[in-house]
Scaffold this motif. Structure first.
Motif, PDB file in Angstrom:
ATOM      1  N   MET A 160      47.089 -36.820 -31.003  1.00 22.19           N
ATOM      2  CA  MET A 160      48.385 -37.111 -30.404  1.00 22.19           C
ATOM      3  C   MET A 160      48.765 -38.564 -30.644  1.00 22.19           C
ATOM      4  N   GLY A 161      48.018 -39.236 -31.526  1.00 18.25           N
ATOM      5  CA  GLY A 161      48.291 -40.647 -31.801  1.00 18.25           C
ATOM      6  C   GLY A 161      49.344 -40.776 -32.885  1.00 18.25           C
ATOM      7  N   MET A 162      49.172 -41.756 -33.767  1.00 15.21           N
ATOM      8  CA  MET A 162      50.168 -41.975 -34.808  1.00 15.21           C
ATOM      9  C   MET A 162      50.173 -40.802 -35.789  1.00 15.21           C
ATOM     10  N   GLY A 163      51.371 -40.355 -36.127  1.00 15.46           N
ATOM     11  CA  GLY A 163      51.495 -39.339 -37.164  1.00 15.46           C
ATOM     12  C   GLY A 163      51.715 -37.940 -36.640  1.00 15.46           C
ATOM     13  N   GLU A 164      52.198 -37.075 -37.531  1.00 15.98           N
ATOM     14  CA  GLU A 164      52.404 -35.651 -37.236  1.00 15.98           C
ATOM     15  C   GLU A 164      51.247 -34.898 -37.904  1.00 15.98           C
ATOM     16  N   PRO A 165      50.276 -34.409 -37.103  1.00 19.08           N
ATOM     17  CA  PRO A 165      49.066 -33.802 -37.677  1.00 19.08           C
ATOM     18  C   PRO A 165      49.351 -32.636 -38.628  1.00 19.08           C
ATOM     19  N   GLY A 210      51.559 -44.724 -39.661  1.00 14.27           N
ATOM     20  CA  GLY A 210      52.995 -44.537 -39.486  1.00 14.27           C
ATOM     21  C   GLY A 210      53.299 -43.067 -39.292  1.00 14.27           C
ATOM     22  N   CYS A 211      54.577 -42.715 -39.329  1.00 12.46           N
ATOM     23  CA  CYS A 211      54.956 -41.309 -39.151  1.00 12.46           C
ATOM     24  C   CYS A 211      56.356 -41.100 -39.700  1.00 12.46           C
ATOM     25  N   PRO A 212      56.584 -39.987 -40.410  1.00 15.97           N
ATOM     26  CA  PRO A 212      57.922 -39.753 -40.965  1.00 15.97           C
ATOM     27  C   PRO A 212      58.907 -39.134 -39.974  1.00 15.97           C
ATOM     28  N   MET A 213      58.454 -38.766 -38.755  1.00 16.95           N
ATOM     29  CA  MET A 213      59.314 -37.963 -37.887  1.00 16.95           C
ATOM     30  C   MET A 213      60.365 -38.780 -37.126  1.00 16.95           C
ATOM     31  N   GLY A 214      60.103 -40.046 -36.896  1.00 15.84           N
ATOM     32  CA  GLY A 214      61.136 -40.925 -36.316  1.00 15.84           C
ATOM     33  C   GLY A 214      61.639 -40.533 -34.940  1.00 15.84           C
ATOM     34  N   CYS A 215      60.766 -40.014 -34.067  1.00 20.62           N
ATOM     35  CA  CYS A 215      61.211 -39.691 -32.698  1.00 20.62           C
ATOM     36  C   CYS A 215      61.695 -40.973 -32.028  1.00 20.62           C
ATOM     37  N   THR A 216      62.795 -40.865 -31.286  1.00 21.96           N
ATOM     38  CA  THR A 216      63.483 -42.080 -30.820  1.00 21.96           C
ATOM     39  C   THR A 216      62.744 -42.829 -29.706  1.00 21.96           C
ATOM     40  N   PHE A 217      61.803 -42.136 -29.026  1.00 23.11           N
ATOM     41  CA  PHE A 217      61.086 -42.779 -27.914  1.00 23.11           C
ATOM     42  C   PHE A 217      59.776 -43.409 -28.362  1.00 23.11           C
ATOM     43  N   CYS A 218      59.452 -43.289 -29.661  1.00 31.36           N
ATOM     44  CA  CYS A 218      58.092 -43.591 -30.120  1.00 31.36           C
ATOM     45  C   CYS A 218      58.055 -44.800 -31.056  1.00 31.36           C
ATOM     46  N   ALA A 219      57.164 -45.736 -30.745  1.00 34.39           N
ATOM     47  CA  ALA A 219      57.066 -46.951 -31.567  1.00 34.39           C
ATOM     48  C   ALA A 219      56.586 -46.626 -32.986  1.00 34.39           C
ATOM     49  N   THR A 220      55.723 -45.610 -33.119  1.00 33.96           N
ATOM     50  CA  THR A 220      55.247 -45.230 -34.459  1.00 33.96           C
ATOM     51  C   THR A 220      56.409 -44.732 -35.306  1.00 33.96           C
ATOM     52  N   GLY A 221      57.287 -43.960 -34.656  1.00 32.48           N
ATOM     53  CA  GLY A 221      58.458 -43.433 -35.372  1.00 32.48           C
ATOM     54  C   GLY A 221      59.260 -44.558 -36.009  1.00 32.48           C
ATOM     55  N   GLY A 222      59.318 -45.707 -35.321  1.00 32.18           N
ATOM     56  CA  GLY A 222      60.064 -46.851 -35.828  1.00 32.18           C
ATOM     57  C   GLY A 222      59.382 -47.531 -37.006  1.00 32.18           C
ATOM     58  N   THR A 238      51.826 -31.200 -31.902  1.00 31.78           N
ATOM     59  CA  THR A 238      52.793 -31.222 -33.010  1.00 31.78           C
ATOM     60  C   THR A 238      54.221 -31.268 -32.482  1.00 31.78           C
ATOM     61  N   SER A 239      55.110 -31.838 -33.313  1.00 32.39           N
ATOM     62  CA  SER A 239      56.527 -31.799 -32.965  1.00 32.39           C
ATOM     63  C   SER A 239      57.147 -30.494 -33.477  1.00 32.39           C
ATOM     64  N   GLY A 240      56.353 -29.686 -34.191  1.00 29.12           N
ATOM     65  CA  GLY A 240      56.813 -28.364 -34.627  1.00 29.12           C
ATOM     66  C   GLY A 240      57.165 -28.320 -36.094  1.00 29.12           C
ATOM     67  N   ALA A 274      51.266 -46.702 -25.306  1.00 27.42           N
ATOM     68  CA  ALA A 274      52.127 -45.716 -25.960  1.00 27.42           C
ATOM     69  C   ALA A 274      51.964 -45.835 -27.468  1.00 27.42           C
ATOM     70  N   CYS A 275      52.039 -44.676 -28.091  1.00 27.31           N
ATOM     71  CA  CYS A 275      51.746 -44.538 -29.515  1.00 27.31           C
ATOM     72  C   CYS A 275      52.471 -45.539 -30.423  1.00 27.31           C
ATOM     73  N   GLY A 276      51.725 -46.287 -31.180  1.00 32.87           N
ATOM     74  CA  GLY A 276      52.307 -47.125 -32.232  1.00 32.87           C
ATOM     75  C   GLY A 276      52.724 -48.517 -31.808  1.00 32.87           C
TER      76      GLY A 276
HETATM   77  S1  SF4 Z   1      53.945 -40.137 -33.935  1.00 32.30           S
HETATM   78 FE1  SF4 Z   1      54.548 -38.255 -32.841  1.00 32.30          FE
HETATM   79  S2  SF4 Z   1      56.086 -38.931 -31.350  1.00 32.30           S
HETATM   80 FE2  SF4 Z   1      55.838 -40.597 -32.842  1.00 32.30          FE
HETATM   81  S3  SF4 Z   1      57.461 -40.252 -34.383  1.00 32.30           S
HETATM   82 FE3  SF4 Z   1      55.599 -39.200 -35.105  1.00 32.30          FE
HETATM   83  S4  SF4 Z   1      55.785 -37.086 -34.338  1.00 32.30           S
HETATM   84 FE4  SF4 Z   1      57.252 -38.347 -33.175  1.00 32.30          FE
END
Ligand code: SF4
Length: 352
Positions: free
Chosen positions: A159-164, A109-121, A195-197, A335-337
């Motif tokens: 660049m897969g699931m998660g914010e490294p 999963g990932c805590p960043m929740g980017c709106t275009f990303c399935a992992t974010g959801g 990274t998303s920064g 696409a990721c996730g």
């Molecule tokens: S996996 Fe990457 S793109 Fe997806 S929500 Fe996390 S930081 Fe954003």
């Protein structure tokens, strides 16, 4: 029980010494684990039976397990992996000319929740460990060997699931292990962390010298970035992100890679391309454009090739290097996730 794949080389050395063996035994063990991909201690035939028996009492080998593989008509292979606690994680093998690039996940999963990303959801589950991150390479390498595929796995992108950069302890350990000649032997320029920064972490990563950095920008203004990747944009506002990147340590011919996902009618206008040129002017940077690929549940639409090329032309006309990366594996939801999200939906449906 200790998973040997979670040990750094110094940790393996300490372990073998504690079991009464000379330190160099750790190098042999490390080679078996990472170069030869041994999944069982019994395979390690140049280690004495007595030592293997002592080792088996203290430690074992746990690799990720392949739950599903989907291959695309363009040669992309997407793996859904199951970790020891059941966490579902994806990794993707992308064919690029004479080699493969593998995209690794660093978190379930990932805590960043980017709106275009399935992992974010999916939300955030937990950080992955070295055995679970570098283990993704062991699994796909074994899969390629079984198929008799001679194409080399050359590049790794985180660049897969998660914010490294929210899992730096495991990331740094993994990158160190993956770079060692005794093991997977990936040169630093073959390892790219995306990274998303995360404030402060990009510079720290640059100073570590463990790999190259790519920054997911996706918008040239703070307002638009807040819309596309709200958490990342608020965590490190765009002006501060650029300010931090000005101090990023680059080697003489190196440039930062800025990832820009083109979303139809959202961030793909020529005016925004000009804004992007202005934003990046203080940096030594190149842009990697990715045309969004819409899945059936997508929030966004894919831009037309005409719009993508027009965007790229604005950057190029201003001498900003802009490469175009095709989003591969659309027919297997690369696409990721997306695969993990699908698995979770099926599990929920089953539970109901
Ligand atoms: S996996 Fe990457 S793109 Fe997806 S929500 Fe996390 S930081 Fe954003």
């Amino acid at each position: 029980m200790q998973n040997l794949l979670d040990c750094s080389l110094p940790e393996l050395e300490a372990l073998v010494v504690s079991l009464g063996e000379p330190k160099f035994r750790a190098a042999q063990l490390f080679q078996w684990l990472w170069q030869r991909g041994a999944a069982e201690l019994s395979a390690m035939t140049n280690l004495s039976k007595a030592f293997r028996a002592r080792l088996a009492e203290a430690a074992g080998i746990v690799q990720p397990v392949v739950a599903e593989v989907r291959t695309s008509s363009d040669g992309t292979a997407k793996f859904l992996l199951s970790m020891a606690d059941g966490a579902a994680v994806e990794t993707v093998l992308i064919p690029e000319g004479d080699h493969y690039t593998q995209c690794l996940s660093t978190q379930a999963g990932c805590p960043m929740g980017c709106t275009f990303c399935a992992t974010g959801g999916l939300g955030f589950e937990r950080n992955l460990t070295q055995s679970e991150i570098a283990g993704q390479v062991l699994v796909t390498r074994a899969w390629l060997a079984e198929k008799g595929d001679p194409v080399a796995l050359r590049n790794i992108v985180f660049m897969g699931m998660g914010e490294p950069l929210l899992n730096t302890e495991n990331l740094y350990k993994t990158l160190t292990t993956m770079g060692l000649d005794l093991g997977l032997s990936f040169a630093t320029r073959r390892l790219t962390v995306s990274t998303s920064g995360i404030p402060g972490e990009m510079i720290r990563f640059g100073r570590s010298g463990l790999g190259l950095l790519a920054v997911s920008l996706h918008a040239p203004t703070q307002e638009l970035r807040e819309q596309i990747m709200p958490r990342a944009a608020r965590l490190l506002p765009l002006a501060q992100l650029i300010e931090e990147l000005k101090g990023y340590p680059l080697k003489p011919r190196e440039r930062l890679t800025m990832e820009y996902l083109l979303l139809d009618g959202v961030n793909d206008s020529p005016a925004l391309a000009r804004e992007l040129v202005r934003l990046l002017s203080p940096l030594k940077a190149k842009v990697n454009l990715i045309a969004y690929n819409a899945s059936e549940a997508a929030t966004y639409r894919a831009p037309s090739m005409e719009r993508v090329l027009a965007f790229q032309k604005v950057l190029r006309d201003k001498n900003l290097t802009a490469t175009l990366r095709k989003s591969k594996g659309a027919d297997i939801r690369a696409a990721c996730g997306q695969l993990a999200a699908e698995g979770r939906r099926q599990a929920v449906t089953r539970d109901r």
